[in-house]
Design a protein around this motif. Structure first.
Motif, PDB file in Angstrom:
ATOM      1  N   PRO A  40       0.827  -1.212   0.000  1.00 23.98           N
ATOM      2  CA  PRO A  40       0.000   0.000   0.000  1.00 23.98           C
ATOM      3  C   PRO A  40       0.866   1.270   0.000  1.00 23.98           C
ATOM      4  CG  PRO A  40      -0.752  -1.542   1.669  1.00 23.98           C
ATOM      5  CD  PRO A  40       0.553  -2.071   1.142  1.00 23.98           C
ATOM      6  N   GLY A  41       0.494   2.236  -0.841  1.00 24.74           N
ATOM      7  CA  GLY A  41       1.211   3.511  -0.895  1.00 24.74           C
ATOM      8  C   GLY A  41       2.389   3.528  -1.851  1.00 24.74           C
ATOM      9  N   GLU A  54      10.977  10.305 -20.066  1.00 29.48           N
ATOM     10  CA  GLU A  54      11.936  11.257 -19.484  1.00 29.48           C
ATOM     11  C   GLU A  54      12.553  10.710 -18.215  1.00 29.48           C
ATOM     12  OE1 GLU A  54      10.904  15.311 -18.587  1.00 29.48           O
ATOM     13  OE2 GLU A  54       9.593  15.376 -20.326  1.00 29.48           O
ATOM     14  N   ALA A  55      11.699  10.102 -17.383  1.00 27.24           N
ATOM     15  CA  ALA A  55      12.158   9.615 -16.089  1.00 27.24           C
ATOM     16  C   ALA A  55      11.164   8.596 -15.563  1.00 27.24           C
ATOM     17  CB  ALA A  55      12.310  10.773 -15.114  1.00 27.24           C
ATOM     18  N   GLU A  56      11.644   7.736 -14.664  1.00 29.86           N
ATOM     19  CA  GLU A  56      10.760   6.769 -14.025  1.00 29.86           C
ATOM     20  C   GLU A  56      11.357   6.348 -12.698  1.00 29.86           C
ATOM     21  OE1 GLU A  56      10.316   3.404 -16.598  1.00 29.86           O
ATOM     22  OE2 GLU A  56      12.466   3.185 -16.875  1.00 29.86           O
ATOM     23  N   GLY A  57      10.463   6.021 -11.787  1.00 32.38           N
ATOM     24  CA  GLY A  57      10.909   5.592 -10.480  1.00 32.38           C
ATOM     25  C   GLY A  57       9.735   5.285  -9.578  1.00 32.38           C
ATOM     26  N   ASP A  58      10.043   4.970  -8.337  1.00 31.97           N
ATOM     27  CA  ASP A  58       9.019   4.611  -7.363  1.00 31.97           C
ATOM     28  C   ASP A  58       8.792   5.737  -6.367  1.00 31.97           C
ATOM     29  OD1 ASP A  58       8.662   2.077  -8.449  1.00 31.97           O
ATOM     30  OD2 ASP A  58      10.234   1.199  -7.201  1.00 31.97           O
ATOM     31  N   PHE A  59       7.568   5.780  -5.883  1.00 30.88           N
ATOM     32  CA  PHE A  59       7.174   6.722  -4.841  1.00 30.88           C
ATOM     33  C   PHE A  59       6.464   5.948  -3.744  1.00 30.88           C
ATOM     34  CE2 PHE A  59       7.810   9.488  -8.372  1.00 30.88           C
ATOM     35  CZ  PHE A  59       8.171  10.707  -7.840  1.00 30.88           C
ATOM     36  N   LEU A  63       6.273  10.294  -1.947  1.00 30.75           N
ATOM     37  CA  LEU A  63       7.669  10.734  -1.865  1.00 30.75           C
ATOM     38  C   LEU A  63       8.561   9.785  -2.656  1.00 30.75           C
ATOM     39  CD1 LEU A  63       7.868  11.498   1.968  1.00 30.75           C
ATOM     40  CD2 LEU A  63       7.503  13.127   0.116  1.00 30.75           C
ATOM     41  N   HIS A  64       9.623  10.348  -3.290  1.00 33.17           N
ATOM     42  CA  HIS A  64      10.596   9.498  -3.977  1.00 33.17           C
ATOM     43  C   HIS A  64      11.057   8.413  -3.010  1.00 33.17           C
ATOM     44  CE1 HIS A  64      11.066  13.160  -6.457  1.00 33.17           C
ATOM     45  NE2 HIS A  64      11.415  12.315  -7.413  1.00 33.17           N
ATOM     46  N   HIS A  65      11.132   7.189  -3.504  1.00 29.61           N
ATOM     47  CA  HIS A  65      11.581   6.093  -2.645  1.00 29.61           C
ATOM     48  C   HIS A  65      12.111   4.985  -3.548  1.00 29.61           C
ATOM     49  CE1 HIS A  65      11.712   4.221   1.320  1.00 29.61           C
ATOM     50  NE2 HIS A  65      11.400   3.084   0.720  1.00 29.61           N
ATOM     51  N   GLY A  66      13.350   4.629  -3.387  1.00 27.02           N
ATOM     52  CA  GLY A  66      13.958   3.624  -4.250  1.00 27.02           C
ATOM     53  C   GLY A  66      14.741   4.290  -5.366  1.00 27.02           C
ATOM     54  N   HIS A  84      15.263   7.700  -0.239  1.00 27.44           N
ATOM     55  CA  HIS A  84      14.592   7.086   0.909  1.00 27.44           C
ATOM     56  C   HIS A  84      13.664   8.141   1.510  1.00 27.44           C
ATOM     57  CE1 HIS A  84      13.905   4.421   4.259  1.00 27.44           C
ATOM     58  NE2 HIS A  84      14.123   5.432   5.073  1.00 27.44           N
ATOM     59  N   LYS A  85      12.380   7.887   1.434  1.00 30.25           N
ATOM     60  CA  LYS A  85      11.359   8.780   1.979  1.00 30.25           C
ATOM     61  C   LYS A  85      11.529  10.223   1.516  1.00 30.25           C
ATOM     62  CE  LYS A  85      10.438   5.901   5.982  1.00 30.25           C
ATOM     63  NZ  LYS A  85      10.391   5.831   7.445  1.00 30.25           N
TER      64      LYS A  85
END
Length: 108
Positions: A40-41, A54-59, A63-66, A84-85
């Motif tokens: 969750p989240g 352009e960009a990809e990642g986890d939140f 918040l940016h995380h990973g 991290h958080k």
């Protein structure tokens, strides 16, 4: 040499996607958001310009995380940063146009 590294880092920082975040989060407006069903989240976010990523990642909870990956106009990886958080933490790699590590940083 250090002077050139800082100038290069500044250029890279200024070339990262510049989009307004969704209120209360770091997620940019217009991002493609996919929820992970197992946590969750946690969300996978992709920023695109037309067909180009352009960009990809986890939140996590907005918040940016990973790992966050930024691509240049040709689709090559220009940087990989860990978070991290919502804060940069761990390694960050900045690549030149041939794919070699130009600069590596450690965020504590």
């Amino acid at each position: 040499m250090k002077k050139y590294i800082w100038i290069f880092a500044l250029i890279i920082a200024c070339s990262e996607p510049n989009t307004t975040p969704i209120e209360g989060t770091q997620i940019p407006v217009g991002a493609i958001i996919q929820d992970y069903s197992s946590i969750p989240g946690l969300q996978r976010v992709t920023l695109k310009t037309g067909e180009n990523t352009e960009a990809e990642g986890d939140f996590l909870n907005g918040l940016h995380h990973g790992t966050w990956t930024v691509y240049d106009a040709e689709g090559k990886v220009s940087s990989i940063t860990t978070y991290h958080k919502g804060r940069k933490q761990g390694v960050e790699f900045i690549f030149d146009n041939q794919g070699y590590v130009q600069l590596s940083l450690i965020h504590i």
